[in-house]
Enzyme design. Structure first.
Site, PDB file in Angstrom:
ATOM      1  N   GLY A   1       1.058  -1.096   0.120  1.00  0.00           N
ATOM      2  CA  GLY A   1      -0.003   0.029  -0.115  1.00  0.00           C
ATOM      3  C   GLY A   1       0.710   1.139  -0.042  1.00  0.00           C
ATOM      4  O   GLY A   1       2.178   1.121  -0.217  1.00  0.00           O
TER       5      GLY A   1
ATOM      6  N   LYS B   1       0.770  -6.318   8.092  1.00  0.00           N
ATOM      7  CA  LYS B   1       1.097  -5.095   7.527  1.00  0.00           C
ATOM      8  C   LYS B   1       2.133  -4.372   8.249  1.00  0.00           C
ATOM      9  O   LYS B   1       1.875  -3.855   9.540  1.00  0.00           O
ATOM     10  CB  LYS B   1      -0.160  -4.096   7.238  1.00  0.00           C
ATOM     11  CG  LYS B   1      -0.066  -2.951   6.845  1.00  0.00           C
ATOM     12  CD  LYS B   1      -1.294  -1.907   6.581  1.00  0.00           C
ATOM     13  CE  LYS B   1      -2.133  -2.515   5.620  1.00  0.00           C
ATOM     14  NZ  LYS B   1      -3.193  -1.535   5.366  1.00  0.00           N
TER      15      LYS B   1
ATOM     16  N   ASP C   1     -11.653   6.122   0.887  1.00  0.00           N
ATOM     17  CA  ASP C   1     -11.061   5.355  -0.242  1.00  0.00           C
ATOM     18  C   ASP C   1     -11.585   4.098  -0.433  1.00  0.00           C
ATOM     19  O   ASP C   1     -11.257   2.857  -0.389  1.00  0.00           O
ATOM     20  CB  ASP C   1      -9.551   5.057   0.323  1.00  0.00           C
ATOM     21  CG  ASP C   1      -8.618   5.064  -0.891  1.00  0.00           C
ATOM     22  OD1 ASP C   1      -9.149   5.095  -2.147  1.00  0.00           O
ATOM     23  OD2 ASP C   1      -7.569   4.344  -0.871  1.00  0.00           O
TER      24      ASP C   1
END
Length: 683
Positions: A384, A403, A498
Site C-alpha cells: 500500500g 502489515k 477510499d
C-alpha cells in the site's frame, strides 16, 4: 457495420444506428468514404452509408415491414441511398419506393459515393409500415437501401418553457461560460429538465424556472443582472464559486425568492439593507459565510479606514519601544526553542512509543515474533501507500496477514496509526479484523485475519476465476454492510474516504471485508453536515462533488461504492483503458439508456443471471454514483435494496438467459436504422 451500433462521435447528431436484416436480401459494401467531398445536410455517418442491402434475386423487389403495434401512432420516415458500386456504361440503377401500398418516391437513382435522402412530408400511421423498393423498366440493377430513420411523433400537452426564462438561462450560460450538457427545452419534458433547474408546472401553462443551482460551477466576475429576469425564482444557489464585487440590490426585488446562497465566494462591500431586512424578518434564508470582505452593517470600509488612522497616529511613539522589546524577546525565545526542539521531538516520539499509540486489548507482538511468524518477511502478498503486507502463521497454525509500516514512509506514519487505532475500536464481521499489533523500536505492524482470496480488484481481473452473479451480489452486500456500520453504527460516524475494489478483501468463503482505513475520518459531531477536508481518494472512485467543493460527507463513500457495484456487474475497472480511458459510469449510461443490458453485464457470466436482479443492481449503482450527493441513497437504503437483489438472484424460477429480457430494438445488418422519439427542438 457490426452489431454494436454507431452514435456520437461518428454521428454528429448522436443518433443511434443499429444493423437490421431484411428478409431475402444480401449486403453490399464499399471501402470508400461516403460524402467525402460534400457536406450533406443530414450529416450521415460514412460508416453507416458504406453498407447497403439489395434483393437476393436481382429481379425481385426489396420488401420489408415494421410492426408499430398501435394504429394511432404517427411516424416520419427518412430513407438514405448511396451507390456503392462503380457502374459500367451499360449498367443503370433506378427504382421506385412504396409505403403501405402507395407510391412514396419515383425514379430514385443513387449517386456514386454520395448520399441522397427521401422523407415523408406528412406523418404515416398503421399497425404495420410496409415498404417495397422495386426496379423501374429502365433499370438493369436491383434497388438498394443504405440506411433508414423512423421518428415517432410525441404530443406534448404542456406548453414549452416560458420564453423569457429560456432567454435568461441561455444568456447566463453564455456570459459565465457554464459547462453543462444543457440542450433542448430547459423544463420539458419534466423527466429531462436541465441539471440544476427546477420548474413549476401549472396545468397547460408554460413552465417557469423556480430553482437554479449553480453551486461549484466555476463562476467568475460579478453577479449578473440577468438573474433579475427570473421573476418566479424561489431558490438561487451561487455558492462555492469565485464571484467578486458587491451583492446587487436587485436580488431583493425577486419577490418570490425564499433562499439565496452566496457563501464561499469572493464578494465584498456592504450587503444591501433590503436583503438584510428580508433575512431578519425570515422571509429570506440568506447564506453569506466564506466572503471575508463582506460587511453586514454600515459603516463598512470607511469605518475600518477611520479606525486605522485613530490607532496609527497617537500610538506610533508607544509602539516603537514596544516593538524593540518584543523583537528582543522573540530572538531569545527562538534561540531557546531551537536548542530544545529536537529534544522535544525525540521526547515526544519516545513518549508515544513508551505509552504505546497502539495500546489496546488486542494481543501485542514483539518484533522478533513478527519476524518469526512471517519467516523473515518471506511472502509478500500486498503493498500500500504506507506499508507492505506479508503472509504469516501464528504459533497455533492460524494464518495471518501482517502489515508493516515502511521505514521509508515517514508521512504515512500517522495514517498507519490512524488505521490501527480505528480498527481497535470498531468491530464488525464485514470490516477487516485485527488480531494484534507490534510497536517496538521504531517497528510498527498490524496483524490481521488472513483473507485467502486477496482483494476484489485482483480477483475480478483474473480471468481464470469467475465469480457467479450470486457471489458478486453477496460481496456487494457484505461491503455495503461494513460501510453502513461505519456511517450509522459508529458514534461518531466514520467516513472511509477510499472505498474501492482493492480495499475489499475476500476470505476462503468469498465473504467480503472492507479494509485499509488509513485515510478514514471521523465526524466530530452528529450535527455537522460536512467536513472541509483535503481531497483524498483514488481516480475513478473519487466523488466529483467532493473533488470540486472539498466538502466531505458520507455520500462521498456512497459514490465510491456505486463504482464498486458497477465493477461487479460489468467486470470492468473504474476507468476503462480499452475504451479510451472512459469512466465506467459514462460507459454504462448510454447502453443503459438503450435498455440493452447484454452489453453491460460481464461476458464471463455468459448471460445466466436473473435479469430483474441485474436491473435492480444497476439502478442501485447508478443512484449511488449520481452527480449530486443529496440525491444519493444512504448506505442503510443500499443494504436493503442489495438484499432484495440477492433474493431475486436466488429465485431460480426467474433465472434465465439475460438476452430474453432486453428491450426490443430495430436491428439492421446491412441497411442501418435509427429509431428516435421526436422531442422539443433545441432552443
Amino acid at each position: 457495420m457490426d452489431n454494436v451500433g454507431i452514435r456520437y462521435k461518428e454521428d454528429a447528431y448522436d443518433r443511434m444506428w443499429f444493423p437490421y436484416n431484411i428478409p431475402s436480401s444480401v449486403s453490399i459494401n464499399s471501402s470508400f468514404t461516403i460524402d467525402s467531398l460534400n457536406d450533406n445536410e443530414y450529416k450521415l455517418p460514412s460508416t453507416v452509408m458504406k453498407t447497403a442491402m439489395r434483393p437476393l434475386d436481382v429481379n425481385d423487389s426489396l420488401d420489408f415491414e415494421l410492426d408499430t403495434g398501435d394504429p394511432s401512432l404517427e411516424f416520419y420516415v427518412y430513407m438514405h441511398f448511396a451507390e456503392l458500386e462503380k457502374l459500367q456504361r451499360n449498367q443503370h440503377r433506378e427504382f421506385d419506393v412504396e409505403l403501405n401500398g402507395n407510391i412514396w418516391a419515383k425514379s430514385i437513382v443513387p449517386e456514386y459515393l454520395h448520399s441522397k435522402t427521401i422523407f415523408t412530408n406528412d406523418s404515416v400511421r398503421g399497425t404495420k409500415l410496409k415498404f417495397s423498393l422495386y426496379r423501374t423498366i429502365n433499370s438493369t440493377l436491383p434497388p438498394i437501401l443504405n440506411a433508414m430513420e423512423i421518428y415517432l411523433v410525441k404530443d406534448f400537452l404542456q406548453e414549452p418553457t416560458d420564453q423569457e426564462d429560456v432567454n435568461a438561462i441561455k444568456d447566463i450560460k453564455s456570459s459565465y461560460g457554464i459547462v453543462k450538457s444543457w440542450q433542448g427545452d430547459p423544463c420539458e419534458p419534466m423527466r429531462y429538465s436541465w441539471d440544476g433547474l427546477n420548474c413549476s408546472y401549472n396545468g397547460y401553462e408554460s413552465p417557469r424556472i423556480t430553482s437554479l443551482n449553480l453551486a461549484s460551477s466555476g463562476l467568475t466576475g460579478h453577479i449578473s443582472p440577468l438573474f433579475s429576469k427570473f421573476t418566479t425564482l424561489e431558490y438561487l444557489d451561487l455558492s462555492n464559486n469565485s464571484l467578486t464585487g458587491e451583492v446587487p440590490d436587485f436580488l431583493s426585488q425577486l419577490v418570490n425568492l425564499r433562499e439565496l446562497n452566496l457563501s464561499r465566494n469572493k464578494l465584498s462591500g456592504l450587503v444591501p439593507a433590503s436583503l438584510m431586512a428580508l433575512s431578519k424578518n425570515s422571509s429570506l434564508t440568506l447564506s453569506l459565510d466564506g466572503n471575508v470582505d463582506l460587511c453586514l452593517t454600515a459603516p463598512c470600509k470607511e469605518e475600518k479606514k477611520k479606525k486605522k488612522k485613530n490607532i496609527v497616529v497617537p500610538l506610533v511613539s508607544a509602539l516603537v519601544p514596544s516593538l524593540i522589546i518584543l523583537a528582543a524577546l522573540i530572538i531569545i525565545w527562538r534561540c531557546k526553542t531551537k536548542q530544545s526542539i529536537h529534544q522535544g521531538q525525540a521526547t515526544v516520539v519516545k513518549s508515544h512509543k513508551r505509552e504505546g499509540l497502539l495500546k489496546s486489548n488486542n494481543q501485542q507482538f514483539t518484533y522478533s515474533e513478527i519476524v518469526s511468524m512471517t519467516k523473515n518477511f518471506q511472502s509478500l502478498i500486498g503493498k500500500g501507500g504506507f506499508g507492505m503486507v506479508y503472509h504469516g502463521y501464528l504459533n497455533d497454525g492460524t494464518q495471518v496477514a501482517v502489515k508493516m509500516l515502511s521505514t521509508l514512509s515517514n508521512q504515512s506514519s500517522l495514517q498507519f496509526q490512524n488505521e490501527a487505532q480505528l480498527l481497535m475500536r470498531v468491530h464488525h464481521r464485514n470490516l477487516a479484523s485485527i488480531i494484534g499489533y507490534c510497536n517496538e523500536g521504531g517497528n510498527m505492524g498490524i496483524v490481521f485475519e488472513y483473507m485467502a482470496y486477496g482483494n476484489l480488484e485482483n480477483y475480478l481481473s483474473d480471468k481464470t476465476k469467475v465469480l457467479s452473479w450470486k457471489e458478486r451480489l453477496q460481496i456487494a452486500v457484505d461491503a455495503a454492510q461494513g460501510l453502513e456500520y461505519l456511517h450509522h453504527g459508529c458514534k461518531p460516524p466514520i467516513i472511509h474516504r477510499d472505498v474501492k475494489t482493492a480495499n475489499i478483501l475476500l476470505n476462503k468463503n468469498l465473504h467480503a471485508q472492507l479494509a485499509d482505513f488509513g485515510f478514514s475520518k471521523l465526524f466530530p459531531l452528529e450535527t455537522v453536515s460536512h467536513l472541509s477536508a483535503t481531497v483524498i481518494g483514488t481516480v475513478g472512485y473519487l466523488d466529483p462533488e467532493y473533488y470540486i467543493s472539498q466538502r466531505l460527507t458520507e455520500k462521498s463513500d456512497v459514490y465510491s461504492f456505486g463504482i464498486v457495484v458497477l465493477q461487479l456487474i460489468t467486470g470492468h475497472p473504474a476507468v476503462i483503458k480499452s475504451h479510451d480511458n472512459i469512466h465506467i459510469v459514462e460507459w454504462v449510461r448510454p447502453i443503459l439508456t438503450r435498455g440493452d443490458i447484454r452489453d453491460i453485464v460481464d461476458p464471463s457470466l455468459e448471460g445466466n443471471v436473473n435479469s430483474n436482479s441485474v436491473w435492480k443492481a444497476l439502478e442501485i449503482a447508478m443512484a449511488c454514483a449520481g452527480s449530486k450527493s443529496i440525491e444519493r441513497p444512504t448506505m442503510n437504503d443500499v443494504v436493503v435494496d442489495l438484499k432484495q437483489c440477492l433474493e431475486m438472484a436466488n429465485d431460480i424460477r426467474h433465472t434465465r438467459e439475460i438476452g430474453s429480457q432486453t428491450m426490443q430494438s430495430i436491428d439492421y445488418s446491412g441497411a442501418n436504422c435509427t429509431e428516435l422519439e421526436m422531442g422539443p427542438p433545441a432552443r
